[in-house]
Structures are given as structure tokens and as C-alpha cells.
Design a protein around this motif. Sequence first.
Motif, PDB file in Angstrom:
ATOM      1  N   ALA A 186       0.831  -1.206   0.000  1.00 27.16           N
ATOM      2  CA  ALA A 186       0.000   0.000   0.000  1.00 27.16           C
ATOM      3  C   ALA A 186       0.866   1.256   0.000  1.00 27.16           C
ATOM      4  O   ALA A 186       0.522   2.261  -0.644  1.00 27.16           O
ATOM      5  N   LEU A 187       1.986   1.229   0.715  1.00 34.28           N
ATOM      6  CA  LEU A 187       2.893   2.379   0.739  1.00 34.28           C
ATOM      7  C   LEU A 187       3.533   2.587  -0.627  1.00 34.28           C
ATOM      8  O   LEU A 187       3.633   3.723  -1.117  1.00 34.28           O
ATOM      9  N   LEU A 188       3.964   1.509  -1.257  1.00 34.15           N
ATOM     10  CA  LEU A 188       4.563   1.609  -2.589  1.00 34.15           C
ATOM     11  C   LEU A 188       3.556   2.175  -3.586  1.00 34.15           C
ATOM     12  O   LEU A 188       3.872   3.087  -4.370  1.00 34.15           O
ATOM     13  N   THR A 206       0.980  -7.444  -5.153  1.00 29.24           N
ATOM     14  CA  THR A 206       1.150  -5.995  -5.278  1.00 29.24           C
ATOM     15  C   THR A 206       0.542  -5.489  -6.580  1.00 29.24           C
ATOM     16  O   THR A 206      -0.109  -4.442  -6.614  1.00 29.24           O
ATOM     17  N   LEU A 207       0.743  -6.220  -7.658  1.00 27.98           N
ATOM     18  CA  LEU A 207       0.166  -5.831  -8.946  1.00 27.98           C
ATOM     19  C   LEU A 207      -1.359  -5.847  -8.888  1.00 27.98           C
ATOM     20  O   LEU A 207      -2.022  -4.907  -9.355  1.00 27.98           O
ATOM     21  N   ARG A 208      -1.908  -6.886  -8.326  1.00 28.98           N
ATOM     22  CA  ARG A 208      -3.367  -6.963  -8.201  1.00 28.98           C
ATOM     23  C   ARG A 208      -3.908  -5.805  -7.368  1.00 28.98           C
ATOM     24  O   ARG A 208      -4.912  -5.174  -7.725  1.00 28.98           O
ATOM     25  N   LEU A 209      -3.229  -5.522  -6.264  1.00 22.02           N
ATOM     26  CA  LEU A 209      -3.687  -4.461  -5.373  1.00 22.02           C
ATOM     27  C   LEU A 209      -3.564  -3.091  -6.043  1.00 22.02           C
ATOM     28  O   LEU A 209      -4.470  -2.248  -5.913  1.00 22.02           O
ATOM     29  N   ASP A 269     -11.352   0.598  -6.125  1.00 20.36           N
ATOM     30  CA  ASP A 269     -11.932  -0.536  -5.396  1.00 20.36           C
ATOM     31  C   ASP A 269     -11.366  -0.557  -3.975  1.00 20.36           C
ATOM     32  O   ASP A 269     -10.190  -0.850  -3.772  1.00 20.36           O
ATOM     33  N   GLU A 270     -12.200  -0.233  -2.988  1.00 17.95           N
ATOM     34  CA  GLU A 270     -11.770  -0.176  -1.587  1.00 17.95           C
ATOM     35  C   GLU A 270     -12.190  -1.405  -0.793  1.00 17.95           C
ATOM     36  O   GLU A 270     -12.085  -1.420   0.434  1.00 17.95           O
ATOM     37  N   ARG A 300      -9.248  -2.094   4.125  1.00 17.97           N
ATOM     38  CA  ARG A 300      -9.882  -1.068   3.291  1.00 17.97           C
ATOM     39  C   ARG A 300      -8.798  -0.276   2.559  1.00 17.97           C
ATOM     40  O   ARG A 300      -8.368   0.776   3.013  1.00 17.97           O
ATOM     41  N   PRO A 301      -8.341  -0.770   1.420  1.00 19.04           N
ATOM     42  CA  PRO A 301      -7.253  -0.108   0.680  1.00 19.04           C
ATOM     43  C   PRO A 301      -7.755   1.128  -0.067  1.00 19.04           C
ATOM     44  O   PRO A 301      -8.150   1.070  -1.233  1.00 19.04           O
ATOM     45  N   VAL A 302      -7.710   2.261   0.621  1.00 18.91           N
ATOM     46  CA  VAL A 302      -8.212   3.507   0.064  1.00 18.91           C
ATOM     47  C   VAL A 302      -7.159   4.115  -0.857  1.00 18.91           C
ATOM     48  O   VAL A 302      -6.000   4.269  -0.460  1.00 18.91           O
ATOM     49  N   GLY A 303      -7.548   4.477  -2.064  1.00 25.77           N
ATOM     50  CA  GLY A 303      -6.626   5.105  -3.017  1.00 25.77           C
ATOM     51  C   GLY A 303      -7.080   6.499  -3.362  1.00 25.77           C
ATOM     52  O   GLY A 303      -7.431   6.760  -4.517  1.00 25.77           O
TER      53      GLY A 303
END
Length: 284
Positions: A86-88, A136-139, A147-148, A160-163
Motif C-alpha cells: 500500500a505504501l509503494l 502488489t500488482l493486483r492491489l 476498489d476499496e 480497506r485499501p483507500v486510493g
Amino acid sequence: MRLSIGVTDFSWPEDLTGELAAVAVAAEDAGLDTLWVADHLLQADPNSTPDSAMLEAYTTLGFLAARTHRIGLGTMVSAVTFRPPALLIKAVTTLDVLSGGRARFGVGTGHHDGEARAMGLPFPPVAERFERLEETLRLALRMWAGDESPFEGTHHRLDRPVGNPRPVRRPRVLIGGAGERKTLRLVARYADACNVFDVPDGGRTVRHKLAVLARHCEEAGRPYGEIEKTISTRLAPGESAASFAGRCVEFPEWGIGHAVVITAGPWSPAAVGTLGEAGVLLAR
């Protein structure tokens, strides 16, 4: 044939900041496609030494984004073990937002176990690194699509991967490496670009690698032509634009449309200008 510059050596002896900025401006003025930087904490260029100057990649790209306006910016390539995914992804997204849509996401499994030991970085076995790369690629693609929903992988779990903010435009994904069983399969499934090496065998190795990629694309149901094929090559010290262009004219015959160029030692604006002149010759 598109040309890009790869900055791997930061050991300018007097004014690192000024010289780096000057090289970036020269690359943009020369019409080069992308400025790539190596993503290491220790100097890994074989023409340098581990104790030579090395800058953290995404801080460097942010600095260069503020001094340029058009040229693409990316890492060649980020190891997925250096940062939590997520940081990357957030670093790449931030670069894209602040540069106006110029970020490129170069990523790979990592290979430098000595650097990992020296700097206290994780370096799991190669099979696990490939698993982490795929997750990582999928995320990344999910976060950039907004998509959260919870992400559940073998190694990474995100509630909850907020972008937010979203990128200006989805960063193009380049996967480094040309391994035939795993790396090129991941390219076929997830990437916008691959990167192969300029092996001095008349293009035999490159043609073979691209044929393998084409088979993986067929198996994945993806058009092979969607993937940009790039090659890493070198500008020799003192080499002329005509000489370099003469070497590059073979690349399209091998299936390559984009060369990423490094050089021995730190770049100079004059050497970058040579690349620009070569680009003009190649466009004729």
C-alpha cells in the motif's frame, strides 16, 4: 524508436543536486520519453562501488517532478520487498498526482540479497517474492480503479485499501526481468510494458524472450500488441549519436520499440544531448 534515460549513478563530485536537476532538464529538452531512476538504498551499478552516493527513489522522483513538465518519471525497478504494497502504491500515486500524470510503475521481485542484509530489508525466498509481486500488482490495479473492498492475499491483507486521490491517469506498469516461467507470465497478465536486456548475440535472446511473452499472452487471452517492449542498453563513454543510433536500428527488427539507456558513471547534460541527437537520427 523511443528513447529514455536510466539514472543509476548519483556520484557527481561537487553539486549532486544541481547536476541531477540539469540532467533531468536536458532529458526533457532532448525529447526523451521517460527518466527512470534505480530503486536501491545502496549503490548497485556495476561500474560504481557500494559506498558511492545513492538517493531514495521516490523522493528523488518528486524532486525531479518539480523541475520538469513533460517527461515521464519512474523506477527501473522497485523491489516489492522494500516497502509494504500500500505504501509503494501510494508513493507511485502521489508522484502521478503531483507530476500531472507522469508516473510510471516499474516493479519487480528484487534480487540484491547483499543490500537487504546490509540495510535490514526483508528478502524472502524467490517463490515468495513472486507471490508478493503478483499480490502488489493486483492491489495496485484495484486501488487505481477505486476498489476499496478488503484485499485478501497469501502475504498481504488490507481491510480497506483507500486510493484517494486517484492518479491523474493510471500509471503504466512495467515489470522488470525476463524470466520465462514466472516474470513474463506476470507481464502478460498485469503489465503494460516489459524490459529485456541488450545481450550481444544479434537479437537471438531478445527474440526468444518476446516469443515466450507472446505465448503467455495467448494463454492469458491478451493481445500481445498491447504490451510495450523495452530494452535496457548502454551509451558508451564518448560514443557518438550516429554510432548509438546505428546500434538501435536493429531493435525494431527484434520487436523492440523503446530503449532505456544507462551509461558508465553519472550522466552529464552533454551525454543526454547525444541521446537526443540519436533520437532525431532514428526518427528519419
